[in-house]
Design a protein around this motif. Sequence first.
Motif, mmCIF file in Angstrom:
data_model
loop_
_atom_site.group_PDB
_atom_site.id
_atom_site.type_symbol
_atom_site.label_atom_id
_atom_site.label_comp_id
_atom_site.label_asym_id
_atom_site.label_seq_id
_atom_site.Cartn_x
_atom_site.Cartn_y
_atom_site.Cartn_z
ATOM 1 N N ALA A 1 -32.083 -47.090 55.881
ATOM 2 C CA ALA A 1 -32.893 -46.577 56.992
ATOM 3 C C ALA A 1 -33.961 -45.651 56.415
ATOM 4 C CB ALA A 1 -32.025 -45.842 58.001
ATOM 5 N N PHE A 2 -35.225 -46.036 56.561
ATOM 6 C CA PHE A 2 -36.341 -45.218 56.096
ATOM 7 C C PHE A 2 -36.867 -44.387 57.260
ATOM 8 C CE2 PHE A 2 -36.180 -48.801 53.189
ATOM 9 C CZ PHE A 2 -36.303 -48.180 51.957
ATOM 10 N N LEU B 1 -42.766 -50.351 49.386
ATOM 11 C CA LEU B 1 -42.466 -48.961 49.739
ATOM 12 C C LEU B 1 -42.186 -48.153 48.478
ATOM 13 C CD1 LEU B 1 -40.181 -49.116 52.894
ATOM 14 C CD2 LEU B 1 -42.664 -49.079 52.736
ATOM 15 N N ALA B 2 -42.770 -46.971 48.414
ATOM 16 C CA ALA B 2 -42.547 -46.071 47.282
ATOM 17 C C ALA B 2 -42.638 -44.639 47.783
ATOM 18 C CB ALA B 2 -43.577 -46.319 46.187
ATOM 19 N N ASP B 3 -41.811 -43.767 47.203
ATOM 20 C CA ASP B 3 -41.824 -42.342 47.545
ATOM 21 C C ASP B 3 -41.601 -42.146 49.041
ATOM 22 O OD1 ASP B 3 -41.967 -39.653 47.005
ATOM 23 O OD2 ASP B 3 -44.142 -39.549 47.194
ATOM 24 N N GLU B 4 -40.437 -42.583 49.516
ATOM 25 C CA GLU B 4 -40.114 -42.536 50.944
ATOM 26 C C GLU B 4 -38.827 -41.743 51.169
ATOM 27 O OE1 GLU B 4 -41.731 -44.033 53.510
ATOM 28 O OE2 GLU B 4 -43.290 -44.904 52.270
ATOM 29 N N ARG B 5 -38.793 -40.967 52.250
ATOM 30 C CA ARG B 5 -37.538 -40.339 52.667
ATOM 31 C C ARG B 5 -36.662 -41.397 53.326
ATOM 32 N NH1 ARG B 5 -37.402 -34.606 52.789
ATOM 33 N NH2 ARG B 5 -35.609 -34.685 54.168
ATOM 34 N N ALA B 6 -35.371 -41.327 53.053
ATOM 35 C CA ALA B 6 -34.463 -42.342 53.563
ATOM 36 C C ALA B 6 -33.109 -41.718 53.865
ATOM 37 C CB ALA B 6 -34.310 -43.478 52.562
ATOM 38 N N ALA C 1 -32.243 -38.444 51.501
ATOM 39 C CA ALA C 1 -32.342 -39.235 50.277
ATOM 40 C C ALA C 1 -33.802 -39.598 50.035
ATOM 41 C CB ALA C 1 -31.487 -40.499 50.382
ATOM 42 N N MET C 2 -34.121 -39.915 48.788
ATOM 43 C CA MET C 2 -35.463 -40.339 48.426
ATOM 44 C C MET C 2 -35.410 -41.710 47.766
ATOM 45 S SD MET C 2 -37.773 -38.251 49.416
ATOM 46 C CE MET C 2 -39.111 -39.049 48.524
ATOM 47 N N TRP C 3 -36.327 -42.565 48.206
ATOM 48 C CA TRP C 3 -36.473 -43.903 47.619
ATOM 49 C C TRP C 3 -37.755 -43.905 46.793
ATOM 50 C CZ3 TRP C 3 -34.942 -49.183 47.699
ATOM 51 C CH2 TRP C 3 -35.947 -50.115 47.459
ATOM 52 N N PRO D 1 -35.993 -50.329 41.845
ATOM 53 C CA PRO D 1 -35.823 -49.341 42.925
ATOM 54 C C PRO D 1 -34.735 -48.322 42.608
ATOM 55 C CG PRO D 1 -34.676 -51.355 43.486
ATOM 56 C CD PRO D 1 -35.332 -51.610 42.162
ATOM 57 N N VAL D 2 -34.926 -47.111 43.149
ATOM 58 C CA VAL D 2 -33.946 -46.033 43.015
ATOM 59 C C VAL D 2 -33.779 -45.373 44.378
ATOM 60 C CG1 VAL D 2 -33.410 -43.819 41.927
ATOM 61 C CG2 VAL D 2 -34.576 -45.585 40.610
ATOM 62 N N LEU D 3 -32.541 -45.134 44.774
ATOM 63 C CA LEU D 3 -32.252 -44.339 45.969
ATOM 64 C C LEU D 3 -31.525 -43.087 45.495
ATOM 65 C CD1 LEU D 3 -32.369 -44.204 49.094
ATOM 66 C CD2 LEU D 3 -30.025 -45.076 49.083
ATOM 67 N N TRP D 4 -32.195 -41.927 45.625
ATOM 68 C CA TRP D 4 -31.658 -40.660 45.123
ATOM 69 C C TRP D 4 -31.034 -39.898 46.279
ATOM 70 C CZ3 TRP D 4 -29.504 -37.566 42.020
ATOM 71 C CH2 TRP D 4 -29.706 -36.201 42.017
ATOM 72 N N ASP D 5 -29.711 -39.789 46.258
ATOM 73 C CA ASP D 5 -28.961 -39.032 47.261
ATOM 74 C C ASP D 5 -28.943 -37.577 46.810
ATOM 75 O OD1 ASP D 5 -27.193 -37.854 48.975
ATOM 76 O OD2 ASP D 5 -25.572 -39.302 48.674
#
Length: 500
Positions: free
Chosen positions: A359-360, A376-381, A395-397, A405-409
């Motif tokens: 979910a972005f 999509l880049a540099d998105e809050r998620a 989180a940041m995507w 891709p990276v999802l940073w929790d």
Amino acid sequence: MTGGEGDDPKAAFVTLLWTASGQPANKRITLVDGKPTKRAHGDRGTYYGQVVRADDPDALAAVLREAGDRPDALLSLGYVPAMAPQAGEERGQRFRIISRAEAARRLGLAATAPTDQIDAAFAAEPRIISGDPVVTRTRGFWRFGGWMLFDRDPSPEMPDDIRHAVADDAAWLATMERVAPGISAAGRVRLRSSTGRVRWNGEPLPASGRHEYIRLDRRNAVGTVALGLQIAAVLAGLSWRKAARSTATGEVVSTTMQPVWDPAVFSPERLVFVGAPDITGAGLTLDPPLVEAFSGAAYAVAAVPEHDDTARAEASARAGAIFGKRRTSPSGTAADDAGEAYSGPVLTAADLTLDTVIAFQRHGKMTVRAAIKRGLADERAQVPEEFRSSTSFNAMWWRNRDGSPVLWDRGARVRHVLADGRREAWDPIEPHYPAPTSTIPEAIAALDQGTNQFFDDAVRSSKARREWKARLAEIEEAHEVGSRERRAALRDGRRAMVAA
């Protein structure tokens, strides 16, 4: 604007927040199929705030009781230095907190603008909007205020010894002495779970969670303490592997190492839900806040164990995480008052799949595959439910240079990436402005040619305009205004100028 951190560098601050709309913002307890059910209201977006001086446990307990009487009130253990009370004041000026998306709208930036661009444009000092100082709930504004929150929430999945230590007050303090010697004597405040305040038909709802607030002797040293304590907990065997299960299949998709507290709360801009629960349903009533204050001196940050490379390496091997080293960051929010900062442990989990649904904040839900295709880049998620239960976009995507891709929790400090076997499954991002392939002499020659062409065109344009002015003068002198001959001459002259 009051401005300033007060005259005492050892003063402690917290921020009392409340929703700008007046809507409830804490836990919501309703009856579903005749039984009480708990869920969160979620982020309300825009809040008002006031920095409150809380130098000792009694002062913090008073703030918690005040918030505990209001469904619309929350707390942040961080504060905005520019809005802190002055010497002799207990509270600073009221200010407003807006979302980063709202800040972008007010700045005239696109909704898809990178977060760094929005933060830089909004700046790191409060803006005056409609008479109120306004900030965003981002790390550029917020600093820790001197209180550290240990969130204790026992669960059936914990090992028996860990669950006992988390659930029992005396056992938890004794356990913490093994990782933070002297912490049980520090000034602290205990807030029992707000769910435990709710009664249904006269009987309290079952709740065993606790918030333990510990006063530190340095305002912005939470990052310093957090890293040392987490390493110590791993080395002392006081951590456990928390499993995240798929909601679809029930299988374990990842694990994270958890100490005897929840490390997700160590962020200065984070909202802490301490207000009155919003209760709706026959037979549901609410007791006063359950707050206890324990006197004592501030806990000395210097008492937190230091760990050398060998100890960090051992802790990293046990936890399956990477425990960072001490670093210096004069302006970072993790920095303490001496300008020191510590990076915390980071776990890399290769558990993303192309079909993982994320979910972005700005684009809604979509699979990893769709997000890659859309660029999509540099998105809050939001962290997917199969990884961790979360209702906030914390989180940041982003995309690495190779397009992966990276999802940073940020809450759990877990970096989710695609499994190695799927690394060929994405298309690398094509650069918007590909690097030139020409040599430097070729590029200089092309630049010279373009520059000369520009000036040649300018000369030709100026010459054509001078000739047109002269032609206009001849037409005005030779023909009467409004005559057919004048109109024909003007028409022919314009064609000649367009051609020139």
